[in-house]
Design a protein around this motif. Structure first.
Motif, PDB file in Angstrom:
ATOM      1  N   UNK A 195       0.831  -1.407  -0.062  1.00  0.00           N
ATOM      2  CA  UNK A 195       0.163  -0.084   0.043  1.00  0.00           C
ATOM      3  C   UNK A 195       0.982   1.325   0.124  1.00  0.00           C
ATOM      4  N   UNK A 196       1.993   1.273   0.858  1.00  0.00           N
ATOM      5  CA  UNK A 196       3.047   2.430   0.780  1.00  0.00           C
ATOM      6  C   UNK A 196       3.654   2.650  -0.608  1.00  0.00           C
ATOM      7  N   UNK A 197       3.974   1.509  -1.187  1.00  0.00           N
ATOM      8  CA  UNK A 197       4.414   1.509  -2.640  1.00  0.00           C
ATOM      9  C   UNK A 197       3.516   2.112  -3.490  1.00  0.00           C
ATOM     10  N   UNK A 204       3.714  13.070  -6.690  1.00  0.00           N
ATOM     11  CA  UNK A 204       4.702  13.874  -7.475  1.00  0.00           C
ATOM     12  C   UNK A 204       5.559  14.939  -6.822  1.00  0.00           C
ATOM     13  N   UNK A 205       6.620  15.524  -7.273  1.00  0.00           N
ATOM     14  CA  UNK A 205       7.409  16.348  -6.353  1.00  0.00           C
ATOM     15  C   UNK A 205       6.399  17.548  -5.825  1.00  0.00           C
ATOM     16  N   UNK A 206       5.480  17.924  -6.604  1.00  0.00           N
ATOM     17  CA  UNK A 206       4.573  18.964  -6.162  1.00  0.00           C
ATOM     18  C   UNK A 206       3.773  18.445  -4.804  1.00  0.00           C
ATOM     19  N   UNK A 207       3.569  17.433  -4.685  1.00  0.00           N
ATOM     20  CA  UNK A 207       2.935  16.845  -3.411  1.00  0.00           C
ATOM     21  C   UNK A 207       3.847  16.989  -2.255  1.00  0.00           C
ATOM     22  N   UNK A 208       5.051  17.303  -2.174  1.00  0.00           N
ATOM     23  CA  UNK A 208       6.035  16.931  -1.180  1.00  0.00           C
ATOM     24  C   UNK A 208       5.818  18.403  -0.397  1.00  0.00           C
ATOM     25  N   UNK A 209       5.467  18.318   0.609  1.00  0.00           N
ATOM     26  CA  UNK A 209       5.241  19.541   1.530  1.00  0.00           C
ATOM     27  C   UNK A 209       5.744  19.434   3.061  1.00  0.00           C
ATOM     28  N   UNK A 210       6.313  18.477   3.136  1.00  0.00           N
ATOM     29  CA  UNK A 210       7.112  18.453   4.730  1.00  0.00           C
ATOM     30  C   UNK A 210       8.272  17.671   4.373  1.00  0.00           C
ATOM     31  N   UNK A 211       8.830  17.342   5.620  1.00  0.00           N
ATOM     32  CA  UNK A 211      10.223  16.678   5.678  1.00  0.00           C
ATOM     33  C   UNK A 211      10.171  15.094   5.721  1.00  0.00           C
ATOM     34  N   UNK A 212       8.946  14.692   5.717  1.00  0.00           N
ATOM     35  CA  UNK A 212       8.640  13.070   5.958  1.00  0.00           C
ATOM     36  C   UNK A 212       9.407  12.387   4.865  1.00  0.00           C
ATOM     37  N   UNK A 213       9.803  11.322   5.086  1.00  0.00           N
ATOM     38  CA  UNK A 213      10.492  10.255   4.356  1.00  0.00           C
ATOM     39  C   UNK A 213       9.309   9.278   3.677  1.00  0.00           C
ATOM     40  N   UNK A 214       8.223   9.567   3.994  1.00  0.00           N
ATOM     41  CA  UNK A 214       7.293   8.498   3.746  1.00  0.00           C
ATOM     42  C   UNK A 214       7.082   8.172   2.249  1.00  0.00           C
ATOM     43  N   UNK A 215       7.345   9.202   1.522  1.00  0.00           N
ATOM     44  CA  UNK A 215       7.075   9.156   0.089  1.00  0.00           C
ATOM     45  C   UNK A 215       8.244   8.981  -0.788  1.00  0.00           C
ATOM     46  N   UNK A 220      15.946   0.774   1.162  1.00  0.00           N
ATOM     47  CA  UNK A 220      15.299  -0.692   1.174  1.00  0.00           C
ATOM     48  C   UNK A 220      14.447  -0.978   0.127  1.00  0.00           C
ATOM     49  N   UNK A 221      13.968  -0.049  -0.596  1.00  0.00           N
ATOM     50  CA  UNK A 221      12.891  -0.483  -1.770  1.00  0.00           C
ATOM     51  C   UNK A 221      14.004  -1.027  -2.808  1.00  0.00           C
ATOM     52  N   UNK A 256       2.190 -12.788  -4.603  1.00  0.00           N
ATOM     53  CA  UNK A 256       2.387 -11.327  -4.426  1.00  0.00           C
ATOM     54  C   UNK A 256       3.011 -10.519  -5.590  1.00  0.00           C
ATOM     55  N   UNK A 257       3.020 -11.169  -6.862  1.00  0.00           N
ATOM     56  CA  UNK A 257       3.659 -10.494  -8.077  1.00  0.00           C
ATOM     57  C   UNK A 257       3.220  -9.350  -8.352  1.00  0.00           C
ATOM     58  N   UNK A 258       1.773  -8.737  -8.307  1.00  0.00           N
ATOM     59  CA  UNK A 258       1.279  -7.665  -8.693  1.00  0.00           C
ATOM     60  C   UNK A 258       2.032  -6.462  -7.536  1.00  0.00           C
ATOM     61  N   UNK A 259       1.999  -6.804  -6.268  1.00  0.00           N
ATOM     62  CA  UNK A 259       2.840  -5.802  -5.644  1.00  0.00           C
ATOM     63  C   UNK A 259       4.193  -5.710  -6.079  1.00  0.00           C
ATOM     64  N   UNK A 260       4.729  -6.693  -6.168  1.00  0.00           N
ATOM     65  CA  UNK A 260       6.262  -6.616  -6.604  1.00  0.00           C
ATOM     66  C   UNK A 260       6.610  -5.958  -7.923  1.00  0.00           C
ATOM     67  N   UNK A 261       5.391  -6.153  -8.948  1.00  0.00           N
ATOM     68  CA  UNK A 261       5.737  -5.556 -10.120  1.00  0.00           C
ATOM     69  C   UNK A 261       5.516  -3.855  -9.671  1.00  0.00           C
ATOM     70  N   UNK A 262       4.957  -3.516  -8.781  1.00  0.00           N
ATOM     71  CA  UNK A 262       4.721  -2.213  -8.451  1.00  0.00           C
ATOM     72  C   UNK A 262       6.108  -1.558  -7.666  1.00  0.00           C
ATOM     73  N   UNK A 263       6.962  -2.168  -7.225  1.00  0.00           N
ATOM     74  CA  UNK A 263       8.166  -1.859  -6.697  1.00  0.00           C
ATOM     75  C   UNK A 263       9.234  -1.677  -7.862  1.00  0.00           C
ATOM     76  N   UNK A 264       9.006  -2.425  -8.959  1.00  0.00           N
ATOM     77  CA  UNK A 264       9.911  -2.252  -9.946  1.00  0.00           C
ATOM     78  C   UNK A 264       9.370  -1.018 -10.585  1.00  0.00           C
TER      79      UNK A 264
END
Length: 499
Positions: A195-197, A204-215, A220-221, A256-264
């Protein structure tokens, strides 16, 4: 995301204290090929120092002190480069010796507190785990970097040693590595992770408003993708898990292939391409880290350190700010620093070998995923944006974007550490000692740069010695602590120079 202390690891610092490079007068005197001068020097340094050194560190730090940052440091401190050199040169004796060295670590998994019978490498000692409150916990980044190392070693075995010629220890290592990778990846690949992926993919970069690393696209990815690629190669080579738990974990991963594809897909989305004199350049996560605390001085290139520390009359250290943070010091393009980005090197090594295997095992068939072209684009970024353009005295910007301001000013001050930060070009040593020299095999400019750095580190010229001392101290001529010990050289850099 937790980000690990960079530049030279504690393991590498100790190892580098033994370095001594022989003086030569000309680059042409070196033979960089298999069985050439440099290859022989690397093998000699392995035989006379590094093999015993790594064994001693593993015993002391992992098995006596229970410090899992040992897993991080052995990968980051030169062993990955040595593994890749033994792959290229088919050094089967040394491959077997590394198997003997690393096999015990695969047996050091312990139950993870508050989980349902899961096991992992648990940190119960060491300075870092103590300072950061990680005692009794798993540190996934450390575990992943080690899996990246044993994945590379395992695929080197299947590539260079026919099944009939593999020793019992090598066969067991292959099965146990497959088993461990499958179980650990399956455990980490939760619904919440995928879900996080997905959330990152929509940002997008325009969505980055704070210093959080969650995006962020994180280290690790990238290691997840590296280890998945190694696992696909092992499976296509006929390796199977050692236990029923490993077999079930691999079967679960197939679901879990669909999720793995999303990481790529995320890696592709965050590999930002731009026009280059050599075709294209690539930047990793460009602009997503603009508000990240460690990068807040990315455009400040002054010589004055933004902060220092002074000891007060009460005996307490106080931070003094000399350069007040200004919005003009923040770069809209900044992302990974060049030291963290060294993880791109082992990633592209396995991606380039395994494009077809990734498709066959994980079902990923995005035509935009062209590892060879992407690797060239990242190499072009070094040559065109990160390198200072000086062949004779090469330096490198601190950030993959080419920004060269101060990095990690007052890093981890909350733990009591008094660190002013890395000045402009302060991470330069991360390029020659970070795995990047192997990209010289397909990029002539980089080959010239790295060979010139090697030559500079061995000359008696006063200007060159001063330059190396200031910027590449890990390559300096140094005497051993023991006069009877044969001098050795930096393992990572020399290994990567061997063609």
């Amino acid at each position: 995301m937790k980000i690990r202390k960079l530049a030279i690891s504690s393991l590498a610092i100790i190892a580098l204290s033994f370095i001594c490079i022989q003086s030569v007068s000309s680059q042409e005197k070196f033979d960089y090929s298999k069985n050439g001068d440099i290859h022989k020097q690397v093998i000699d340094s392995w035989n006379t120092h590094y093999r015993d050194y790594f064994a001693s560190e593993i015993k002391r730090r992992l098995f006596q002190e229970n410090d899992v940052y040992l897993l991080y440091d052995i990968q980051n401190g030169g062993l990955q480069s040595f593994v890749e050199m033994t792959r290229r040169c088919k050094d089967t004796q040394q491959i077997g010796e590394i198997v003997d060295l690393l096999s015990p670590i695969l047996t050091a998994l312990e139950p993870i507190p508050n989980t349902n019978n899961s096991t992992g490498w648990i940190c119960s000692g060491g300075n870092i785990c103590t300072a950061y409150g990680l005692l009794g916990k798993e540190v996934p980044l450390c575990s992943l970097q080690f899996l990246g190392l044993v994945g590379a070693l395992s695929t080197s075995i299947t590539q260079n040693i026919p099944n009939k010629k593999q020793s019992v220890a090598e066969k067991e290592f292959l099965a146990n590595t497959f088993n461990t990778i499958a179980i650990q990846l399956n455990r980490w690949f939760t619904a919440d992770y995928f879900k996080a992926v997905n959330n990152k993919l929509s940002m997008t970069t325009a969505d980055i408003k704070d210093a959080s690393s969650r995006y962020f696209f994180s280290d690790r990815d990238l290691w997840h993708l590296t280890v998945l690629s190694d696992l696909s190669e092992l499976h296509k080579s006929g390796i199977r898990p050692a236990t029923e738990d490993g077999k079930k974990a691999f079967e679960d991963l197939q679901n879990k292939k669909e999720g793995i594809k999303k990481i790529f897909d995320l890696f592709l989305a965050r590999s930002m391409l731009s026009k280059s004199i050599k075709g294209e350049r690539a930047e990793i996560d460009k602009g997503y880290w603009k508000n990240f605390y460690d990068n807040r001085y990315a455009k400040y290139t002054g010589s004055q350190s933004p902060v220092t520390w002074e000891k007060g009359s009460d005996g307490e250290w106080k931070m003094i700010t000399h350069v007040k943070l200004d919005s003009t010091y923040i770069s809209n393009d900044v992302a990974w620093d060049i030291s963290h980005a060294r993880r791109l090197v082992p990633a592209f090594e396995t991606f380039a070998r395994n494009r077809k295997n990734i498709k066959a095992i994980w079902g990923y068939d995005n035509p935009a995923f062209d590892p060879i072209a992407l690797r060239k684009a990242y190499a072009n970024q070094i040559a065109e944006k990160i390198w200072n353009g000086d062949v004779n005295y090469p330096l490198f910007s601190n950030f993959w974007s080419g920004d060269n301001g101060w990095y990690r000013v007052a890093y981890v001050h909350q733990t009591g550490r008094r660190f002013i930060g890395y000045p402009p070009n302060g991470l330069s040593s991360s390029i020659p000692m970070g795995g990047y020299p192997i990209w010289g095999a397909f990029h002539p400019t980089l080959k010239t740069i790295f060979r010139n750095i090697f030559e500079l580190a061995q000359t008696n010229d006063a200007k060159a010695k001063s330059f190396i001392s200031e910027n590449y101290s890990g390559l300096l001529v140094k005497g051993s602590n023991n006069a009877s010990t044969k001098p050795i050289q930096n393992l990572a850099f020399l290994s990567d120079l061997v063609e």
